[in-house]
Design an enzyme around this catalytic site. Structure first.
Site, PDB file in Angstrom:
ATOM      1  N   GLY A   1     -62.969-171.485  43.654  1.00  0.00           N
ATOM      2  CA  GLY A   1     -63.842-171.503  44.820  1.00  0.00           C
ATOM      3  C   GLY A   1     -63.309-172.285  46.004  1.00  0.00           C
ATOM      4  O   GLY A   1     -63.313-171.807  47.141  1.00  0.00           O
TER       5      GLY A   1
ATOM      6  N   ARG B   1     -68.216-161.939  48.279  1.00  0.00           N
ATOM      7  CA  ARG B   1     -68.600-161.387  46.973  1.00  0.00           C
ATOM      8  C   ARG B   1     -69.433-160.122  47.118  1.00  0.00           C
ATOM      9  O   ARG B   1     -69.329-159.203  46.304  1.00  0.00           O
ATOM     10  CB  ARG B   1     -69.352-162.450  46.170  1.00  0.00           C
ATOM     11  CG  ARG B   1     -68.434-163.579  45.706  1.00  0.00           C
ATOM     12  CD  ARG B   1     -69.178-164.645  44.923  1.00  0.00           C
ATOM     13  NE  ARG B   1     -68.239-165.612  44.369  1.00  0.00           N
ATOM     14  CZ  ARG B   1     -68.591-166.687  43.673  1.00  0.00           C
ATOM     15  NH1 ARG B   1     -69.873-166.941  43.465  1.00  0.00           N
ATOM     16  NH2 ARG B   1     -67.671-167.509  43.205  1.00  0.00           N
TER      17      ARG B   1
END
Length: 437
Positions: free
Chosen positions: A394, A66
């Protein structure tokens, strides 16, 4: 950009309770960072919402995906001579104010290394000290006309007002800045102060490169993906995926179901599932999904064989049985090899493939084969067949990274809940709040 218009035209209105005004605004063409002129960037103070909610082992970042994904927007602003770039994000779920374990300090240090320049961690995300840091950076840039100060504000969720989208908090967060950029797809489905509230105080408000890219790929899959199109939906519970299943049935030719939710479907077909995870309250729902698929002429693919265990443990006794032959006292934890080959044959003909959710308990090495083999299949589909492969969620992203095939996929989404809600057809407040083009 047109991608933002098309994605909401194709999805909005399915499974949401938003007002007419919000729906109409979400369907407008939205501005992105590329729509800003050089003069709108040079010597301006930017508040950039990123998703730095990274996994940590103490103070060590175990996956910086990220953070790396946020760099193109930051680097672009630096190149275009922005005066100050203040990055804001949440990390974890603090309960009552600041907690050291949820500090963004490790992210500031890591971003400094990746950018090759200092990223100073602010002691807070609002207030006098933050305002002073921003003013100092602006004065420095004004003096030499070239320097850019990059700041990382401390965790926005150290304030409960963040998730409540408190207008006073939002105003304080926006106060020292000129322009807002949302580059946090992972939180675009949340109407929080840092994703929606600040847009009432700053102008322009646009998407960053990451947010635009996420929407572009998901839009391509939803509204104009090449056929045949397949969706792979895994995870433990039907209840958490029922809306997306119904939405995907409208768009996809094939739905492959995996993970714990398989056993609710198998039981709905009258099969014995032993002690496997089943949501009895959703058996009728599973029947409805299968009936809808038949009516629409879609295929729902369930495993034909299952890797089972006599307890929920990597070290449990294990064997592979036919999907209709799970004995009492045993539970399904992964797909069997015949199911994997079935998936290979089906997906080999597909041109667009979406994946959200693993095929089994891949965290257990003895029950990771189905998920990792599927990643290999998707890799081959991308490289050999030219298919577009999109991994979202995820657990799916983590499994893809662990499999070693992440670099082979067309797109790895940074948003779990956001990608799911977008596929469900829900409005993303963080996108709807951005400026129209």
């Amino acid at each position: 950009m047109l991608i933002l218009e098309r994605i909401f035209q194709s999805c909005c209105g399915i499974g949401n309770n938003s007002s007419t005004d919000q729906l109409e605004n979400s369907q407008q063409i939205k501005k992105s960072i590329k729509d800003l002129s050089d003069n709108e960037i040079k010597q301006k103070k930017f508040l950039v919402r990123c998703d730095l909610n990274v996994p940590l082992d103490g103070i060590n970042i175990t996956d910086d995906t990220r953070i790396r994904s946020s760099l193109p927007t930051i680097e672009y602003l630096i190149t275009k001579k922005a005066a100050v770039i203040a990055i804001c994000s949440h990390l974890g779920r603090p309960k009552d104010g600041p907690e050291a374990k949820f500090s963004l300090a490790p992210c500031a240090e890591h971003m400094s290394k990746l950018l090759g320049r200092t990223v100073e961690l602010a002691p807070d995300c609002i207030g006098g000290k933050v305002n002073q840091l921003v003013a100092k950076g602006y004065d420095k840039s004004s003096a030499d006309g070239n320097s850019c100060t990059v700041i990382l504000l401390e965790n926005t969720r150290f304030y409960k007002e963040e998730t409540k989208n408190d207008p006073v908090f939002a105003a304080k967060l926006a106060l020292p800045f000129d322009v807002y950029i949302n580059d946090a797809f992972g939180t675009a489905h949340r109407g929080h102060a840092s994703t929606e509230g600040v847009t009432k105080h700053l102008s322009p408000c646009v998407s960053g490169f990451l947010l635009a890219k996420e929407l572009e790929y998901l839009d391509g899959a939803i509204s104009s993906g090449k056929k045949p199109m397949a969706a792979i939906v895994g995870g433990s519970k039907v209840s958490s995926k029922i809306t997306v299943l119904n939405s995907l049935l409208e768009k996809c030719d094939i739905i492959i179901i995996g993970g714990g939710m398989v056993f609710t479907f198998l039981k709905a077909k009258g099969m014995e599932v032993g002690t496997s995870l089943v949501e009895d309250d959703f058996i009728e729902t599973a029947k409805d999904v299968m009936a809808k698929a038949d009516k629409l002429g879609r295929e729902i693919i369930l495993p034909v064989d299952i890797a089972i265990a006599d307890s929920f443990s990597n070290d449990a006794n294990r064997k592979v049985v036919a999907a209709n032959s799970i004995p009492e006292g045993w539970m399904g934890l992964d797909n069997g090899p015949d199911s994997t080959e079935q998936q290979r044959k089906i997906l080999n003909n597909c041109k667009t493939i979406l994946m959200n959710g693993p095929m089994g308990v891949f965290e257990f090495s003895n029950y990771s084969k189905g998920t990792f083999a599927l990643m290999e299949i998707l890799s081959d589909c991308t490289k050999k067949n030219g298919a577009t492969t999109i991994i979202g969620g995820g657990d799916s992203v983590a499994a893809c990274e662990q499999s070693g095939h992440a670099g082979d996929m067309s797109h790895i989404s940074t948003g779990g809940g956001a990608s799911l809600e977008l596929l469900e057809g829900k409005i993303l407040p963080g996108v709807a709040a951005l400026d129209n083009l």
